[in-house]
Structure formats: C-alpha cells, structure tokens
Design a protein around this motif. Structure first.
Motif, mmCIF file in Angstrom:
data_model
loop_
_atom_site.group_PDB
_atom_site.id
_atom_site.type_symbol
_atom_site.label_atom_id
_atom_site.label_comp_id
_atom_site.label_asym_id
_atom_site.label_seq_id
_atom_site.Cartn_x
_atom_site.Cartn_y
_atom_site.Cartn_z
ATOM 1 N N UNK A 101 2.515 9.868 21.759
ATOM 2 C CA UNK A 101 3.895 9.482 21.966
ATOM 3 C C UNK A 101 3.941 10.922 22.957
ATOM 4 N N UNK A 102 5.604 10.995 23.431
ATOM 5 C CA UNK A 102 5.807 12.018 24.441
ATOM 6 C C UNK A 102 6.893 12.760 23.503
ATOM 7 N N UNK A 103 6.419 14.005 23.331
ATOM 8 C CA UNK A 103 7.124 14.775 22.328
ATOM 9 C C UNK A 103 7.922 15.880 23.388
ATOM 10 N N UNK A 104 8.982 16.466 22.740
ATOM 11 C CA UNK A 104 9.603 17.507 23.974
ATOM 12 C C UNK A 104 9.519 18.343 23.118
ATOM 13 N N UNK A 105 9.829 20.070 23.987
ATOM 14 C CA UNK A 105 9.662 21.742 23.679
ATOM 15 C C UNK A 105 7.903 21.890 23.491
ATOM 16 N N UNK A 106 7.411 22.758 23.836
ATOM 17 C CA UNK A 106 6.623 23.044 24.255
ATOM 18 C C UNK A 106 6.391 24.875 23.516
ATOM 19 N N UNK A 107 5.720 24.850 22.264
ATOM 20 C CA UNK A 107 5.955 26.954 22.363
ATOM 21 C C UNK A 107 5.585 27.296 23.421
ATOM 22 N N UNK A 108 5.246 28.494 23.573
ATOM 23 C CA UNK A 108 5.027 29.230 25.208
ATOM 24 C C UNK A 108 4.297 29.935 24.188
ATOM 25 N N UNK A 109 4.974 31.142 23.721
ATOM 26 C CA UNK A 109 4.510 32.221 22.917
ATOM 27 C C UNK A 109 4.976 32.379 21.850
ATOM 28 N N UNK A 110 4.473 33.283 21.012
ATOM 29 C CA UNK A 110 4.742 33.005 19.224
ATOM 30 C C UNK A 110 4.020 35.064 18.966
ATOM 31 N N UNK A 111 5.604 35.562 18.479
ATOM 32 C CA UNK A 111 5.643 36.974 17.990
ATOM 33 C C UNK A 111 5.587 37.447 16.260
ATOM 34 N N UNK A 112 4.532 37.982 15.705
ATOM 35 C CA UNK A 112 5.127 37.795 14.500
ATOM 36 C C UNK A 112 5.695 39.672 14.140
ATOM 37 N N UNK A 113 6.425 39.798 13.414
ATOM 38 C CA UNK A 113 6.949 41.514 13.793
ATOM 39 C C UNK A 113 6.054 42.332 14.592
ATOM 40 N N UNK A 114 7.275 41.162 15.721
ATOM 41 C CA UNK A 114 7.310 41.990 17.259
ATOM 42 C C UNK A 114 5.514 42.127 17.642
ATOM 43 N N UNK A 115 4.387 41.659 17.117
ATOM 44 C CA UNK A 115 3.051 41.326 17.652
ATOM 45 C C UNK A 115 3.046 40.000 18.342
ATOM 46 N N UNK A 116 1.806 39.527 19.964
ATOM 47 C CA UNK A 116 2.238 38.196 19.889
ATOM 48 C C UNK A 116 1.402 38.168 19.651
ATOM 49 N N UNK A 117 0.522 36.882 19.053
ATOM 50 C CA UNK A 117 -0.169 35.854 18.540
ATOM 51 C C UNK A 117 -0.140 34.954 19.025
ATOM 52 N N UNK A 118 0.096 33.994 20.087
ATOM 53 C CA UNK A 118 -0.217 33.296 20.477
ATOM 54 C C UNK A 118 0.301 32.882 22.181
ATOM 55 N N UNK A 119 -0.137 32.444 22.726
ATOM 56 C CA UNK A 119 0.086 32.804 24.871
ATOM 57 C C UNK A 119 -0.436 30.880 25.105
ATOM 58 N N UNK A 120 0.473 30.657 25.219
ATOM 59 C CA UNK A 120 0.525 28.831 25.173
ATOM 60 C C UNK A 120 -0.507 28.666 26.356
ATOM 61 N N UNK A 121 -1.730 28.528 26.667
ATOM 62 C CA UNK A 121 -2.545 27.511 24.988
ATOM 63 C C UNK A 121 -3.277 28.017 23.998
ATOM 64 N N UNK A 122 -3.552 29.208 23.596
ATOM 65 C CA UNK A 122 -4.239 29.896 22.779
ATOM 66 C C UNK A 122 -3.768 30.653 21.883
ATOM 67 N N UNK A 123 -4.536 30.525 20.576
ATOM 68 C CA UNK A 123 -3.833 32.327 19.679
ATOM 69 C C UNK A 123 -4.379 33.462 20.095
ATOM 70 N N UNK A 124 -3.792 34.199 20.680
ATOM 71 C CA UNK A 124 -4.271 35.437 21.208
ATOM 72 C C UNK A 124 -4.733 36.355 19.580
ATOM 73 N N UNK A 125 -4.468 36.662 18.759
ATOM 74 C CA UNK A 125 -4.848 36.734 17.678
ATOM 75 C C UNK A 125 -3.964 35.529 16.523
ATOM 76 N N UNK A 126 -6.015 36.552 15.142
ATOM 77 C CA UNK A 126 -5.679 34.759 14.264
ATOM 78 C C UNK A 126 -5.091 35.745 12.622
ATOM 79 N N UNK A 127 -5.083 34.617 12.236
ATOM 80 C CA UNK A 127 -4.825 35.069 10.489
ATOM 81 C C UNK A 127 -3.160 36.591 10.914
ATOM 82 N N UNK A 128 -3.115 36.530 11.402
ATOM 83 C CA UNK A 128 -1.752 38.009 11.233
ATOM 84 C C UNK A 128 -0.331 37.346 10.355
ATOM 85 N N UNK A 129 -0.351 36.104 10.274
ATOM 86 C CA UNK A 129 0.994 35.960 8.907
ATOM 87 C C UNK A 129 0.418 36.599 8.174
ATOM 88 N N UNK A 130 1.852 36.525 6.801
ATOM 89 C CA UNK A 130 1.707 36.564 5.464
ATOM 90 C C UNK A 130 2.426 35.374 4.622
#
Length: 106
Positions: A73-102
């Motif tokens: 299926x075609x889906x819309x919307x691609x997460x390009x980056x994710x930040x947790x408490x201001x620290x980048x943890x994801x840069x499409x298509x890879x996680x840059x840091x793991x286990x940073x959430x709480x």
C-alpha cells in the motif's frame, strides 16, 4: 498510516499534532512539560515530510513478525528526523542513537 487516513479525511498537520501530542500529554497529566512547542517544554519532535509517499514492502517491517495489512500500500508522510529532549535520535532511514526514550506514567 495515521497521516494517510487523516489527510484522506481532510485533517491537517495541526490536527495530527493535537491527536498525538497535546491530547496524550493532557491524558497522562504531563501537559505542563509535554505536548507543545514552547519554552520549558521537552523538545520531543519529529520532522515529517507530509507530501512524501512510499509503498510498504515486507523488508521494511522491522518487527519480529513480517506480516502487515499495509504491505504493497502507498502511505503518505515520511518521518525525516526525530528528536527526544532536543537530542537527535533518528535521521531517515536510520536511528542515530538507540534507547534514548523513557516510559512516561502518571
């Protein structure tokens, strides 16, 4: 999937932010520090390209069971980056840091 369904029904990105950020923060009693982009709030953010689409392929599924109702299926919307408490943890298509959430509880 949520953005795909939402945009088909005329919802907006602010609607999505309310559903996924503001309302859950209120529900768990964390609206004083989560759910908004404002001074003093946790900088938990995603950078979403709402106009970018992709077709779900089996090899994209990153959980134990390679079954999904969305394969092909075609889906819309691609997460390009994710930040947790201001620290980048994801840069499409890879996680840059793991286990940073709480885990957040009331």
């Amino acid at each position: 999937m949520l953005w795909t369904a939402a945009r088909q029904r005329g919802a907006t990105l602010p609607d999505l932010a309310r559903w996924l950020s503001e309302n859950p923060a209120q529900l768990i009693g964390q609206s004083h520090k989560k759910g908004r982009i404002a001074v003093g709030y946790d900088a938990d953010l995603i950078v979403l390209d709402p106009e970018k689409s992709f077709v779900v392929q089996e090899e994209m599924i990153q959980h134990k069971h390679k079954v999904s109702p969305y394969i092909c299926q075609e889906l819309w919307g691609v997460v390009e980056q994710t930040f947790l408490k201001g620290k980048q943890v994801y840069e499409h298509p890879m996680f840059t840091q793991l286990n940073q959430g709480e885990i957040i509880t009331r």
